[in-house]
Design an enzyme around this catalytic site. Sequence first.
Site, PDB file in Angstrom:
ATOM      1  N   ARG A 196       3.469   9.602  -9.925  1.00 30.78           N
ATOM      2  CA  ARG A 196       5.032   9.643 -10.190  1.00 30.78           C
ATOM      3  C   ARG A 196       5.734   8.578 -10.935  1.00 30.78           C
ATOM      4  O   ARG A 196       6.786   8.902 -11.409  1.00 30.78           O
ATOM      5  CB  ARG A 196       5.414   9.472  -8.450  1.00 30.78           C
ATOM      6  CG  ARG A 196       5.246  10.714  -7.866  1.00 30.78           C
ATOM      7  CD  ARG A 196       5.311  10.837  -6.285  1.00 30.78           C
ATOM      8  NE  ARG A 196       3.961   9.806  -5.678  1.00 30.78           N
ATOM      9  CZ  ARG A 196       4.056   9.339  -4.937  1.00 30.78           C
ATOM     10  NH1 ARG A 196       4.925   9.284  -3.864  1.00 30.78           N
ATOM     11  NH2 ARG A 196       2.830   8.533  -4.510  1.00 30.78           N
TER      12      ARG A 196
ATOM     13  N   GLU B 285      -1.774   0.285   0.799  1.00 30.47           N
ATOM     14  CA  GLU B 285      -0.973   0.420   2.371  1.00 30.47           C
ATOM     15  C   GLU B 285      -2.071   1.182   3.160  1.00 30.47           C
ATOM     16  O   GLU B 285      -2.244   0.934   4.294  1.00 30.47           O
ATOM     17  CB  GLU B 285       0.332   1.172   2.401  1.00 30.47           C
ATOM     18  CG  GLU B 285       1.221   0.839   3.874  1.00 30.47           C
ATOM     19  CD  GLU B 285       2.327   1.797   3.609  1.00 30.47           C
ATOM     20  OE1 GLU B 285       2.733   2.389   2.859  1.00 30.47           O
ATOM     21  OE2 GLU B 285       2.918   1.709   4.820  1.00 30.47           O
TER      22      GLU B 285
HETATM   23  O1  PRP Z   1       2.820  -1.355  -3.515  1.00 31.05           O
HETATM   24  P1  PRP Z   1       1.583  -0.403  -3.211  1.00 31.05           P
HETATM   25  O2  PRP Z   1       1.234  -0.688  -1.805  1.00 31.05           O
HETATM   26  O3  PRP Z   1       0.343  -0.616  -4.041  1.00 31.05           O
HETATM   27  O4  PRP Z   1       1.847   1.361  -3.165  1.00 31.05           O
HETATM   28  C1  PRP Z   1       2.483   1.755  -4.274  1.00 31.05           C
HETATM   29  C2  PRP Z   1       1.784   2.794  -4.824  1.00 31.05           C
HETATM   30  O5  PRP Z   1       1.407   3.768  -4.092  1.00 31.05           O
HETATM   31  C3  PRP Z   1       1.683   5.270  -4.455  1.00 31.05           C
HETATM   32  O6  PRP Z   1       0.786   5.726  -5.342  1.00 31.05           O
HETATM   33  P2  PRP Z   1      -0.421   6.558  -4.708  1.00 31.05           P
HETATM   34  O7  PRP Z   1      -1.455   5.377  -4.537  1.00 31.05           O
HETATM   35  O8  PRP Z   1       0.037   7.034  -3.337  1.00 31.05           O
HETATM   36  O9  PRP Z   1      -0.770   7.261  -5.762  1.00 31.05           O
HETATM   37  P3  PRP Z   1      -0.171   8.528  -6.563  1.00 31.05           P
HETATM   38  O10 PRP Z   1       1.292   8.141  -7.185  1.00 31.05           O
HETATM   39  O11 PRP Z   1      -1.002   8.825  -7.609  1.00 31.05           O
HETATM   40  O12 PRP Z   1      -0.033   9.616  -5.615  1.00 31.05           O
HETATM   41  C4  PRP Z   1       2.986   4.620  -5.083  1.00 31.05           C
HETATM   42  O13 PRP Z   1       3.518   5.910  -5.989  1.00 31.05           O
HETATM   43  C5  PRP Z   1       2.686   3.707  -6.030  1.00 31.05           C
HETATM   44  O14 PRP Z   1       2.078   3.749  -7.171  1.00 31.05           O
HETATM   45  N1  ADE Z   2       4.992   4.962   2.503  1.00 35.91           N
HETATM   46  C1  ADE Z   2       4.597   5.202   1.454  1.00 35.91           C
HETATM   47  N2  ADE Z   2       5.349   6.106   0.848  1.00 35.91           N
HETATM   48  C2  ADE Z   2       5.237   6.764  -0.388  1.00 35.91           C
HETATM   49  N3  ADE Z   2       4.248   6.137  -1.273  1.00 35.91           N
HETATM   50  C3  ADE Z   2       3.599   5.074  -0.919  1.00 35.91           C
HETATM   51  N4  ADE Z   2       2.629   4.294  -1.490  1.00 35.91           N
HETATM   52  C4  ADE Z   2       2.524   3.267  -0.541  1.00 35.91           C
HETATM   53  N5  ADE Z   2       2.874   3.380   0.729  1.00 35.91           N
HETATM   54  C5  ADE Z   2       3.858   4.516   0.368  1.00 35.91           C
END
Ligand code: PRP
Ligand code: ADE
Length: 177
Positions: free
Chosen positions: A62, A99
Site C-alpha cells: 500500500r 505484528e
Molecule cells: O510497523 P510494522 O509492524 O512493520 O507493520 C507495518 C506494515 O504492515 C503492513 O504491511 P503488510 O506486511 O501487511 O503487507 P502488505 O502492505 O503487502 O499487505 C503495512 O502496510 C506496513 O508495511
Molecule cells: N493493525 C494493522 N492494520 C493494518 N496493517 C497493519 N500492519 C501491521 N499491523 C496492521
Amino acid sequence: MSNIEQLGALVRTIPDFPKPGIQFRDITTLLQDPWGLKRIIDEFVSHYQYSPIDQIVAIESRGFVIGGALAYRLGCGLVIARKPGKLPAEVERQEYQLEYGSDSIEIHRDAISENDRVLIIDDLLATGGTCDATCQLVEILGGKVVGCGFVICLPDLKGPERLKRYDNHWLIEFEGD
Ligand SMILES: O=P(O)(O)OC[C@H]1O[C@H](OP(=O)(O)OP(=O)(O)O)[C@H](O)[C@@H]1O
Ligand SMILES: Nc1ncnc2[nH]cnc12
C-alpha cells in the site's frame, strides 16, 4: 470535524484480520474516496515540499500507492521496497518481525546512490519492523534517511520508539491497538 478526523473516519477497521486479535486498519476505503486520496497526498506535500529529497522509497504494497503519487508531486524519484523474490536485479535483503508474523524486504542494490536523501513512505506504522528494515537497507546502500512518512500510526505498538532516530511523520493515529 477536522480534515484529519474526516480522514480517520474513512479508514475501515476489520476485527480479527489476518489473525484473531488484530484490528486491521484498512486504507482501501480512504484511497477510493476522491477527497480522501487528494487530502492525504496534499497533507504530505505540504509537510515535505521544502525538504531536499532525491528518492522516495515506497514499501510494498500500500506504500506504493502513496509513494508514487507523492514522488510525482515532489518531483523526486521512486524506489520500491518489495517482499522477497519479486525484484529482478541484484538485491539487498533484511528480515524483520511483524505484528502478526515475520517477513523480509528487498531493494535493488543499484536503486540508491551514495548520499542520496531518502524519504521512506508506507501506509501504516505498527511495530516499525518493516520501516526499520527498509531504513537499514537504504543505509547499507549509502543513502541518508531524511524522514519516514505514514498515513496511520498505531502508537501502542511502539513503532515511533523503534524509529526514534528518524524524523517520523504521520497523519492519523489509532489508540488502543
Ligand atoms: O510497523 P510494522 O509492524 O512493520 O507493520 C507495518 C506494515 O504492515 C503492513 O504491511 P503488510 O506486511 O501487511 O503487507 P502488505 O502492505 O503487502 O499487505 C503495512 O502496510 C506496513 O508495511
Ligand atoms: N493493525 C494493522 N492494520 C493494518 N496493517 C497493519 N500492519 C501491521 N499491523 C496492521
